[in-house]
Design a protein around this motif. Sequence first.
Motif, PDB file in Angstrom:
ATOM      1  N   THR A   2       0.845  -1.186   0.000  1.00 17.58           N
ATOM      2  CA  THR A   2       0.000   0.000   0.000  1.00 17.58           C
ATOM      3  C   THR A   2       0.887   1.244   0.000  1.00 17.58           C
ATOM      4  OG1 THR A   2      -0.105  -0.161   2.409  1.00 17.58           O
ATOM      5  CG2 THR A   2      -1.929  -1.117   1.173  1.00 17.58           C
ATOM      6  N   ASP A   3       0.322   2.371  -0.447  1.00 17.86           N
ATOM      7  CA  ASP A   3       1.177   3.546  -0.638  1.00 17.86           C
ATOM      8  C   ASP A   3       1.527   4.270   0.659  1.00 17.86           C
ATOM      9  OD1 ASP A   3      -1.181   4.813  -0.051  1.00 17.86           O
ATOM     10  OD2 ASP A   3      -1.493   5.671  -2.036  1.00 17.86           O
ATOM     11  N   ASP A   4       1.063   3.779   1.825  1.00 20.03           N
ATOM     12  CA  ASP A   4       1.503   4.412   3.072  1.00 20.03           C
ATOM     13  C   ASP A   4       2.873   3.900   3.538  1.00 20.03           C
ATOM     14  OD1 ASP A   4       0.276   1.984   3.580  1.00 20.03           O
ATOM     15  OD2 ASP A   4      -1.031   2.712   5.171  1.00 20.03           O
ATOM     16  N   VAL A   5       3.444   2.925   2.808  1.00 17.83           N
ATOM     17  CA  VAL A   5       4.836   2.551   3.090  1.00 17.83           C
ATOM     18  C   VAL A   5       5.738   2.688   1.867  1.00 17.83           C
ATOM     19  CG1 VAL A   5       4.206   0.932   4.922  1.00 17.83           C
ATOM     20  CG2 VAL A   5       4.540   0.082   2.618  1.00 17.83           C
ATOM     21  N   LEU A   6       5.178   2.957   0.724  1.00 19.82           N
ATOM     22  CA  LEU A   6       5.982   2.981  -0.498  1.00 19.82           C
ATOM     23  C   LEU A   6       6.634   4.336  -0.748  1.00 19.82           C
ATOM     24  CD1 LEU A   6       3.986   0.961  -3.176  1.00 19.82           C
ATOM     25  CD2 LEU A   6       6.077   0.330  -1.998  1.00 19.82           C
ATOM     26  N   LEU A   7       7.761   4.295  -1.426  1.00 20.08           N
ATOM     27  CA  LEU A   7       8.443   5.511  -1.868  1.00 20.08           C
ATOM     28  C   LEU A   7       8.339   5.614  -3.382  1.00 20.08           C
ATOM     29  CD1 LEU A   7      11.736   5.370   0.200  1.00 20.08           C
ATOM     30  CD2 LEU A   7       9.879   6.987   0.482  1.00 20.08           C
ATOM     31  N   SER A   8       8.125   6.824  -3.842  1.00 19.78           N
ATOM     32  CA  SER A   8       8.080   7.010  -5.297  1.00 19.78           C
ATOM     33  C   SER A   8       9.487   7.141  -5.866  1.00 19.78           C
ATOM     34  CB  SER A   8       7.250   8.253  -5.652  1.00 19.78           C
ATOM     35  OG  SER A   8       7.747   9.395  -4.980  1.00 19.78           O
ATOM     36  N   GLU A   9      10.415   7.699  -5.071  1.00 21.38           N
ATOM     37  CA  GLU A   9      11.790   7.868  -5.553  1.00 21.38           C
ATOM     38  C   GLU A   9      12.559   6.551  -5.477  1.00 21.38           C
ATOM     39  OE1 GLU A   9      11.103  11.387  -2.630  1.00 21.38           O
ATOM     40  OE2 GLU A   9      10.472   9.297  -2.827  1.00 21.38           O
TER      41      GLU A   9
ATOM     42  N   ASP B 157      17.586   4.057  -1.776  1.00 18.62           N
ATOM     43  CA  ASP B 157      17.842   2.934  -0.876  1.00 18.62           C
ATOM     44  C   ASP B 157      18.592   3.432   0.355  1.00 18.62           C
ATOM     45  OD1 ASP B 157      20.473   3.248  -1.680  1.00 18.62           O
ATOM     46  OD2 ASP B 157      20.366   1.621  -3.152  1.00 18.62           O
ATOM     47  N   PHE B 158      18.884   2.511   1.279  1.00 22.69           N
ATOM     48  CA  PHE B 158      19.487   2.937   2.544  1.00 22.69           C
ATOM     49  C   PHE B 158      20.886   3.521   2.377  1.00 22.69           C
ATOM     50  CE2 PHE B 158      16.168   0.221   4.391  1.00 22.69           C
ATOM     51  CZ  PHE B 158      15.758   1.004   5.460  1.00 22.69           C
ATOM     52  N   SER B 159      21.590   3.146   1.310  1.00 25.50           N
ATOM     53  CA  SER B 159      22.943   3.674   1.111  1.00 25.50           C
ATOM     54  C   SER B 159      22.945   5.193   0.921  1.00 25.50           C
ATOM     55  CB  SER B 159      23.605   2.991  -0.088  1.00 25.50           C
ATOM     56  OG  SER B 159      22.881   3.258  -1.270  1.00 25.50           O
ATOM     57  N   SER B 160      21.821   5.747   0.470  1.00 26.27           N
ATOM     58  CA  SER B 160      21.745   7.198   0.281  1.00 26.27           C
ATOM     59  C   SER B 160      21.625   7.945   1.607  1.00 26.27           C
ATOM     60  CB  SER B 160      20.558   7.547  -0.618  1.00 26.27           C
ATOM     61  OG  SER B 160      19.350   7.148  -0.016  1.00 26.27           O
ATOM     62  N   LEU B 161      21.433   7.223   2.717  1.00 26.10           N
ATOM     63  CA  LEU B 161      21.314   7.861   4.033  1.00 26.10           C
ATOM     64  C   LEU B 161      22.668   7.990   4.730  1.00 26.10           C
ATOM     65  CD1 LEU B 161      18.064   6.165   5.426  1.00 26.10           C
ATOM     66  CD2 LEU B 161      18.307   8.148   3.927  1.00 26.10           C
ATOM     67  N   LEU B 162      23.760   7.622   4.022  1.00 26.00           N
ATOM     68  CA  LEU B 162      25.136   7.797   4.513  1.00 26.00           C
ATOM     69  C   LEU B 162      25.397   7.034   5.811  1.00 26.00           C
ATOM     70  CD1 LEU B 162      25.603  11.603   3.730  1.00 26.00           C
ATOM     71  CD2 LEU B 162      26.174   9.637   2.289  1.00 26.00           C
ATOM     72  N   LEU B 163      24.829   5.854   5.916  1.00 24.19           N
ATOM     73  CA  LEU B 163      25.058   5.009   7.086  1.00 24.19           C
ATOM     74  C   LEU B 163      26.374   4.255   6.941  1.00 24.19           C
ATOM     75  CD1 LEU B 163      21.426   3.608   7.211  1.00 24.19           C
ATOM     76  CD2 LEU B 163      22.419   5.141   8.914  1.00 24.19           C
TER      77      LEU B 163
ATOM     78  N   SER C 157      20.822  -7.669   5.191  1.00 31.94           N
ATOM     79  CA  SER C 157      20.710  -9.044   5.665  1.00 31.94           C
ATOM     80  C   SER C 157      19.379  -9.272   6.378  1.00 31.94           C
ATOM     81  CB  SER C 157      21.871  -9.356   6.618  1.00 31.94           C
ATOM     82  OG  SER C 157      21.736 -10.628   7.187  1.00 31.94           O
ATOM     83  N   ALA C 158      18.884  -8.231   7.103  1.00 33.58           N
ATOM     84  CA  ALA C 158      17.629  -8.350   7.844  1.00 33.58           C
ATOM     85  C   ALA C 158      16.410  -8.168   6.941  1.00 33.58           C
ATOM     86  CB  ALA C 158      17.590  -7.325   8.974  1.00 33.58           C
ATOM     87  N   GLY C 159      16.646  -7.889   5.646  1.00 32.73           N
ATOM     88  CA  GLY C 159      15.535  -7.794   4.714  1.00 32.73           C
ATOM     89  C   GLY C 159      15.021  -6.389   4.459  1.00 32.73           C
ATOM     90  N   PHE C 160      15.679  -5.374   5.027  1.00 38.10           N
ATOM     91  CA  PHE C 160      15.285  -3.990   4.768  1.00 38.10           C
ATOM     92  C   PHE C 160      15.955  -3.519   3.477  1.00 38.10           C
ATOM     93  CE2 PHE C 160      14.765  -4.484   9.337  1.00 38.10           C
ATOM     94  CZ  PHE C 160      13.543  -3.882   9.575  1.00 38.10           C
ATOM     95  N   GLN C 161      15.199  -3.491   2.391  1.00 37.64           N
ATOM     96  CA  GLN C 161      15.777  -3.168   1.081  1.00 37.64           C
ATOM     97  C   GLN C 161      15.759  -1.672   0.784  1.00 37.64           C
ATOM     98  OE1 GLN C 161      17.310  -5.549  -0.577  1.00 37.64           O
ATOM     99  NE2 GLN C 161      16.651  -7.033   0.962  1.00 37.64           N
ATOM    100  N   LYS C 162      14.627  -1.031   1.054  1.00 33.23           N
ATOM    101  CA  LYS C 162      14.496   0.407   0.818  1.00 33.23           C
ATOM    102  C   LYS C 162      13.813   1.039   2.022  1.00 33.23           C
ATOM    103  CE  LYS C 162      14.445   0.644  -4.212  1.00 33.23           C
ATOM    104  NZ  LYS C 162      13.761   1.247  -5.376  1.00 33.23           N
ATOM    105  N   PRO C 163      14.159   2.288   2.341  1.00 33.15           N
ATOM    106  CA  PRO C 163      13.534   2.910   3.511  1.00 33.15           C
ATOM    107  C   PRO C 163      12.068   3.231   3.265  1.00 33.15           C
ATOM    108  CG  PRO C 163      14.983   4.479   2.387  1.00 33.15           C
ATOM    109  CD  PRO C 163      15.192   3.152   1.724  1.00 33.15           C
TER     110      PRO C 163
END
Length: 377
Positions: free
Chosen positions: A18-25, A28-34, A44-50
Amino acid sequence: MAASVRRAAHDIETRKRTDDVLLSEGIDFSSLLLSQPVLEGLSSAGFQKPSPIQLKAIPLGRCGLDLIVQAKSGTGKTCVFCTIALDSLVLENPATQVLVLAPTREIAVQIHSVVMAIGCAVEGLECHVFIGGRPVSQDKTNLKKCHIAVGSPGRIKQLIELEMLSTASIRLFVLDEADKLLEEGSFQEQINWIFSSLPVNKQMLALSATYPESLAQHLTRYMREPTFVRLNPSDLGLKGLKQYYKLVQSHPLPHMVFQEKVQHLLELFSKIPFNQALVFSNLHTRNDVECSHRAQHLADILSSKGLPAVCISGGLTQDQRLEAMSKLKQYQCRVLISTDLTSRGIDAEKVNLVINLDVPQDWETYMHRIGRAGRFG
């Protein structure tokens, strides 16, 4: 198996959401400079995109801001503070640097599992959970090296008083399900005491799906110019959920009402296809022990009808409560009958049906209860 379940739960690329968790852009997490270990752990935990709340809150948290985070149940708030916490650690320092409080032992145990899942690539990470129903001697051993302490307010306060948990190095203080922790007559006094024992210079995060005005008043005591990260403040229902109600005939005797509801429950289970279900009951009882008996009675009825069921309530021992949660998450039962002990924060991938055997006493509890299904879109 656990990793594959988590991956299925959070992979928003391969399963329709549903669109309350989806991102249009295409972010991915690498863009958050972690840091690289945290990125590896998220993958590894299955979190693919924020999710939207992760995209907004994680960068602000990494900047050291005090945050008040409100987003719907099941849209990724636990990942927010776990990621911020893991990215802030100085691993060479064995002292406790992050303290996370949760309103129930079950939520504390689950937070610990999320920290360890996302922190699986963080070498030397020590995270432990501190809750009632376990020996304090075990806590003393775990606190010899503990970067992240997760626990219930009563046990954490006890450990600080016993000088087993040193607060001198704590730089991040997290209140998960903050509205429950700070509601009138709940854990307020304990949290005030714990807060007063912490260093003045620290970051604080408060997270919840519901945000009553009383919470804002309490948080102004603790936070310095907090930043609000609030998604859908006027629309708290998950878009992936359909809600229905069933009118039940009234009876002068409470046990007759209960029997009528059980009949309706069996009828619903025979008509509605589901993977796993949560059945919430107020049970109108005077004490935890009586509550446990009635929950177990209902579980026995369902099991006899070919629906393997377990129950969980505050009247059970800690080992029994943990065993019930384990059976739910490992798909060893079809139905979990529960008081509001599991109405918040509990994440079970296969739960796709929630039934309120009794109407909860307030709307916030209702929103948290139904949010056990339809999670992450």
